[in-house]
Design an enzyme around this catalytic site. Structure first.
Site, mmCIF file in Angstrom:
data_model
loop_
_atom_site.group_PDB
_atom_site.id
_atom_site.type_symbol
_atom_site.label_atom_id
_atom_site.label_comp_id
_atom_site.label_asym_id
_atom_site.label_seq_id
_atom_site.Cartn_x
_atom_site.Cartn_y
_atom_site.Cartn_z
ATOM 1 C CG ASP A 153 -2.056 -0.921 1.206
ATOM 2 O OD1 ASP A 153 -2.345 -1.452 0.125
ATOM 3 O OD2 ASP A 153 -2.701 -1.113 2.253
ATOM 4 C CG MET A 154 2.000 5.444 -2.002
ATOM 5 S SD MET A 154 3.728 4.941 -1.758
ATOM 6 C CE MET A 154 4.100 4.224 -3.353
ATOM 7 C CD GLN B 179 -0.451 7.828 -2.383
ATOM 8 O OE1 GLN B 179 0.567 8.495 -2.549
ATOM 9 N NE2 GLN B 179 -0.912 7.532 -1.180
ATOM 10 N NE ARG C 225 -4.693 -2.155 -4.292
ATOM 11 C CZ ARG C 225 -4.287 -2.346 -3.019
ATOM 12 N NH1 ARG C 225 -4.010 -1.321 -2.232
ATOM 13 N NH2 ARG C 225 -4.144 -3.570 -2.556
ATOM 14 C CE LYS D 193 -11.445 9.438 -8.065
ATOM 15 N NZ LYS D 193 -12.788 9.810 -7.580
ATOM 16 C CB THR E 267 -12.017 4.200 -8.206
ATOM 17 O OG1 THR E 267 -12.832 5.347 -8.002
ATOM 18 C CG2 THR E 267 -12.478 3.494 -9.464
ATOM 19 N NE ARG F 49 -11.610 8.662 1.951
ATOM 20 C CZ ARG F 49 -10.577 8.371 2.738
ATOM 21 N NH1 ARG F 49 -10.726 7.605 3.796
ATOM 22 N NH2 ARG F 49 -9.378 8.851 2.458
#
Ligand code: FDA
Length: 308
Positions: A130-131, A161, A182, A185, A224, A290
């Site tokens: 993951d970032m 991202q 992957r 956004k 997304t 969110r």
């Protein structure tokens, strides 16, 4: 209202302890998190697999400060990979480097990551890194590129991202290196010097990246919940003659389940990211922030109807 209570509580450890054991709060959390342990994660993935969806297990945790905790997080990730193999799950793993010690000692983090990747390689499985926040991007990419050389794209992949202003070259470079990517956004609060913040700008760069990744990527994944981009991926793949099963559309557990079902019915490869573990509070709070208030109220009402 729910959002503000949970945010206030996040900064008060004593209150938080009481809140995380409150049934109503836990019921909201379980909309987005599989549960507190690996058994719960495995059960959620079995359910997804039964509905033709693939899974990605994520043992929740970031920014670990103690060496022993980083080691135990790495072991939990290895246990998850082993369990996926034993249970025959259609599932891979996602890991954050700050969970396995990037803030403590980079060489220890690399060592722990290699232990996880050795296990994935042995089991024929895949780990996506993951970032995280922007200060970690450079280091994360450097570590990933070394791991890509050692293990190859069938074992290790990376998240990119689109919202990062200064990193527009990463996607092309990693595509040239044959990486499995992957695309997201970007999920963190960052200043406007670092990221594009206007919705239209984020959409513009995400669209450009999506087009490039989908047409050139190796096992690309578009992550997304934005229906416009999910349907655009479908349209683009059809126009470019890209088979629906050669790329993945990825969504988070419990988010836009209506879209998840629809994409499956339309024959797309859908993978759902399933977080689990004792540190579910902060993750859940991020999800709750969110979702629109109206939908949140409906979730809360339906939870209250469940007897506990
Ligand atoms: P957008 O923000 O427009 O969301 C569309 C709708 O989906 C929203 O209106 C909202 O209702 C709903 N929604 C979106 N996210 C939600 C959430 N978390 N909880 C509840 N509802 C939500 N980011 C990152 O920086 N590093 C990473 O490694 C990852 N990994 C990752 C994996 C997967 C599988 C997904 C789907 C996403 C990520 N992300 C991430 C998060 C990503 O960067 C982004 O922040 C979110 O996906 C939200 O952006 P969307 O593209 O979904 O659109």
């Amino acid at each position: 209202m729910i959002r503000s209570i949970l945010s206030t509580v996040a900064g008060q450890p004593w209150l938080r302890k009481a809140i995380v054991s409150t049934p109503g709060i836990r019921d909201i959390a379980w909309q987005f998190v599989a549960g507190e342990d690996l058994d719960a994660g495995v059960a959620a993935v079995k359910q997804l697999n039964a509905n033709a969806m693939k899974g990605t297990l994520n043992f929740i945790g970031t920014h670990i400060r103690e060496k022993a905790e980083a080691i135990s997080a790495a072991e939990a990730n290895i246990a998850a990979l082993e369990r996926m193999g034993q249970e025959g799950l259609d599932c891979n793993l996602s890991v954050k480097l700050t969970q396995i010690g990037l803030d403590i000692d980079e060489s220890m983090c690399r060592h722990l990551l290699r232990r996880i990747l050795d296990s994935a390689e042995k089991l024929g499985n895949f780990v996506c890194i993951d970032m995280e926040e922007s200060p970690y991007v450079e280091k994360t990419l450097a570590i990933f590129e070394d791991m890509l050389q050692l293990y190859g794209p069938a074992t290790v992949g990376i998240v990119l991202q689109s919202y990062l202003r200064q990193r527009r070259g990463d996607l092309r470079r990693l595509l040239d290196a044959g990486a499995s990517i992957r695309l997201v956004k970007g999920g963190y609060w960052e200043t406007s010097e670092i990221v594009y913040r206007r919705k239209s700008q984020v959409e513009q760069v995400f669209r450009e990246d999506l087009e490039l990744l989908l047409t050139r990527g190796w096992r690309p994944a578009i992550a997304t919940h934005d229906a416009g981009f999910l349907f655009y991926s479908q349209k683009l793949s059809a126009e470019a003659g890209i088979a629906p099963d050669s790329f993945e559309l990825q969504l988070l557990y419990g988010v836009r389940t209506d879209l998840q079902k629809r994409l499956i019915q339309e024959g797309f490869n859908v993978r759902c990211y399933v977080p689990y573990g004792g540190n579910w509070y902060a993750y859940t709070l991020g999800c709750i922030r969110r979702i629109p208030e109206g939908i949140l109220r409906r979730i809360n009402e339906s939870c209250r109807r469940v007897p506990f």
